[in-house]
Write a protein that holds these residues in place. Structure first.
Motif, PDB file in Angstrom:
ATOM      1  N   VAL A 103       0.857  -1.186   0.000  1.00 46.91           N
ATOM      2  CA  VAL A 103       0.000   0.000   0.000  1.00 46.91           C
ATOM      3  C   VAL A 103       0.888   1.230   0.000  1.00 46.91           C
ATOM      4  O   VAL A 103       1.712   1.412   0.905  1.00 46.91           O
ATOM      5  CB  VAL A 103      -0.934   0.037   1.227  1.00 46.91           C
ATOM      6  CG1 VAL A 103      -1.763   1.314   1.206  1.00 46.91           C
ATOM      7  CG2 VAL A 103      -1.849  -1.185   1.255  1.00 46.91           C
ATOM      8  N   THR A 136      -3.563   1.092   8.386  1.00 44.88           N
ATOM      9  CA  THR A 136      -3.580   1.070   6.919  1.00 44.88           C
ATOM     10  C   THR A 136      -3.873  -0.333   6.421  1.00 44.88           C
ATOM     11  O   THR A 136      -4.653  -0.533   5.481  1.00 44.88           O
ATOM     12  CB  THR A 136      -2.246   1.570   6.350  1.00 44.88           C
ATOM     13  OG1 THR A 136      -2.066   2.942   6.703  1.00 44.88           O
ATOM     14  CG2 THR A 136      -2.214   1.438   4.836  1.00 44.88           C
ATOM     15  N   ALA A 139      -7.078  -1.467   4.221  1.00 44.71           N
ATOM     16  CA  ALA A 139      -6.847  -2.104   2.927  1.00 44.71           C
ATOM     17  C   ALA A 139      -7.661  -3.387   2.786  1.00 44.71           C
ATOM     18  O   ALA A 139      -8.112  -3.730   1.686  1.00 44.71           O
ATOM     19  CB  ALA A 139      -5.357  -2.411   2.744  1.00 44.71           C
ATOM     20  N   ARG A 152     -10.858  -2.282   1.483  1.00 44.64           N
ATOM     21  CA  ARG A 152     -10.767  -1.246   0.441  1.00 44.64           C
ATOM     22  C   ARG A 152     -11.383   0.074   0.890  1.00 44.64           C
ATOM     23  O   ARG A 152     -12.196   0.682   0.202  1.00 44.64           O
ATOM     24  CB  ARG A 152     -11.411  -1.738  -0.858  1.00 44.64           C
ATOM     25  CG  ARG A 152     -10.454  -2.626  -1.657  1.00 44.64           C
ATOM     26  CD  ARG A 152     -11.074  -3.238  -2.883  1.00 44.64           C
ATOM     27  NE  ARG A 152     -11.533  -2.290  -3.867  1.00 44.64           N
ATOM     28  CZ  ARG A 152     -12.090  -2.635  -5.035  1.00 44.64           C
ATOM     29  NH1 ARG A 152     -12.237  -3.930  -5.327  1.00 44.64           N
ATOM     30  NH2 ARG A 152     -12.490  -1.728  -5.899  1.00 44.64           N
ATOM     31  N   LEU A 174      -9.346   2.660   1.785  1.00 47.11           N
ATOM     32  CA  LEU A 174      -8.256   3.620   1.680  1.00 47.11           C
ATOM     33  C   LEU A 174      -8.658   4.817   0.825  1.00 47.11           C
ATOM     34  O   LEU A 174      -9.527   4.710  -0.045  1.00 47.11           O
ATOM     35  CB  LEU A 174      -7.023   2.939   1.083  1.00 47.11           C
ATOM     36  CG  LEU A 174      -6.401   1.847   1.976  1.00 47.11           C
ATOM     37  CD1 LEU A 174      -5.446   0.990   1.178  1.00 47.11           C
ATOM     38  CD2 LEU A 174      -5.697   2.472   3.166  1.00 47.11           C
ATOM     39  N   THR A 183      -4.551   6.146  -3.537  1.00 46.77           N
ATOM     40  CA  THR A 183      -3.678   5.145  -2.912  1.00 46.77           C
ATOM     41  C   THR A 183      -3.459   3.979  -3.878  1.00 46.77           C
ATOM     42  O   THR A 183      -4.401   3.476  -4.487  1.00 46.77           O
ATOM     43  CB  THR A 183      -4.304   4.618  -1.608  1.00 46.77           C
ATOM     44  OG1 THR A 183      -4.589   5.713  -0.744  1.00 46.77           O
ATOM     45  CG2 THR A 183      -3.352   3.664  -0.902  1.00 46.77           C
ATOM     46  N   THR A 215      -2.497   0.117  -4.434  1.00 44.33           N
ATOM     47  CA  THR A 215      -2.520  -1.146  -3.692  1.00 44.33           C
ATOM     48  C   THR A 215      -2.257  -2.296  -4.645  1.00 44.33           C
ATOM     49  O   THR A 215      -2.812  -2.331  -5.749  1.00 44.33           O
ATOM     50  CB  THR A 215      -3.894  -1.356  -3.010  1.00 44.33           C
ATOM     51  OG1 THR A 215      -4.224  -0.201  -2.243  1.00 44.33           O
ATOM     52  CG2 THR A 215      -3.857  -2.559  -2.084  1.00 44.33           C
TER      53      THR A 215
END
Length: 340
Positions: free
Chosen positions: A17, A51, A55, A58, A60, A64, A66
């Motif tokens: 990430v 974080t 993640a 989903r 974020l 971002t 990923t």
């Protein structure tokens, strides 16, 4: 049910990430979780714990980047269409955010907030959602009548129970608890932890509990992963990691908490100077070496990957597989302690 027959609920493979601007918040994380299992994730603020939790669902912010795989019941969350993601966020996995007062809407009754996902995702009638809300509140130790309360009318422990009830509203298979006992007094913290343990055992949920407090995780979870600078630097049975860490960072976290009955740790708990590195400016080699009291010369240039560190244990350290030397040991002692 034996470990061998338990269903693999979650598998994270090489998760990366990176936030907009280039900050690498999670770097190459591999984790797995079975149904009915409790996994603790520990580390200081800024090490990537929250974080990682965001993640998994989903959540974020835009921009971002990923990569990797997040397999929930074999289905990759990162490649799901948005409609499927929205369904999974409640029925497949849910999250208990830290700070219940900030997570609950102050102008809506808590019962309405618990009922909302039931109405949307379970397609229940208003009467059915109200009945389910009352059952959920009683399940977490609150009277059903508290559904009529506003968040400010509840204590911190009661609000945390409401958050747990909301997380269970759509019968998820995985619950992620991000610092669920932050700002609670010791007695309420113990009650919340016992409640979480009971719910996991009763409903065979998978639980990921995030905290900076190794003692809480060691007492609650089956396995423990220690994160530093966005990576898992140690992973293994929770009590073993707490009592005998194989990575200097895990050892430092454990030593920061005094142990009841141990006068030495009670009167002289050892802290760890400095802070985790800026994710956008990571040091070379092992990212922990600038703060490590037992680092070798090669730690400044050689990155350390997770390696076997005993039965069911892994650590990303040159000392993995042996007792971590005490600070102040000689180079010769360090070489012997890290020898295979």
């Amino acid at each position: 049910m034996s470990t061998a027959t338990k269903r693999r609920l979650l598998e994270v493979r090489n998760l990366e990430v990176t936030y907009a601007g280039g900050a690498a918040a999670v770097r190459g994380v591999d984790l797995s979780l079975d149904a009915g299992q409790k996994l603790g994730i520990a580390g200081e603020s800024g090490c990537g714990k929250s974080t990682l939790a965001l993640a998994l669902l989903r959540l974020l912010p835009a921009g971002t980047r990923t990569s990797g795989e997040i397999l929930l019941d074999g289905e990759d969350v990162l490649t799901m269409k948005w409609g499927r993601v929205r369904a999974v966020r409640w029925a497949g996995a849910s999250i208990v955010f830290q700070g219940a007062m900030h997570s609950l809407n102050p102008v809506h009754r808590v019962g309405d907030q618990i009922a909302e996902p039931i109405l949307l995702h379970k397609k229940a009638t208003p009467a059915g959602a109200k009945k389910k809300t009352g059952e959920l509140l009683e399940h977490v130790g609150l009277p059903a009548a508290r559904a009529n309360a506003y968040p400010h009318e509840l204590s911190g422990g009661q609000r945390q129970r409401v958050m747990i009830a909301m997380a269970l509203a759509c019968d998820p298979r995985l619950v992620i608890a991000d610092e669920p006992t932050t700002a609670l007094d010791v007695m309420i913290q113990a009650q919340i932890l016992r409640l979480i343990e009971h719910l996991v055992a009763e409903q065979e949920l998978g639980l990921i509990m995030i905290s900076h407090d190794l003692a809480v995780l060691a007492d609650t979870c089956d396995r423990l992963a220690v994160m530093y600078a966005g990576r898992v630097v140690e992973e293994g049975p929770a009590r073993q990691v707490y009592d005998a860490a194989r990575h200097p960072y895990g050892k430092a976290l454990s030593a920061a908490f005094p142990r009841i009955g141990d006068a030495a740790s009670r009167f002289a708990p050892r802290g760890l100077p400095g802070d985790p590195p800026d994710p956008s400016a990571l040091p070379s080699g092992c990212t922990f070496h600038p703060r490590c009291a037992v680092a070798l010369d090669r730690c400044a240039t050689e990155d350390q990957a997770l390696r076997e560190a005993g039965a069911g244990r892994r650590a990303a350290c040159v000392h993995a597989g042996a007792t971590v030397p005490e600070p102040g040991s000689t180079p010769a002692q360090e070489a012997r302690s890290s020898a295979p």
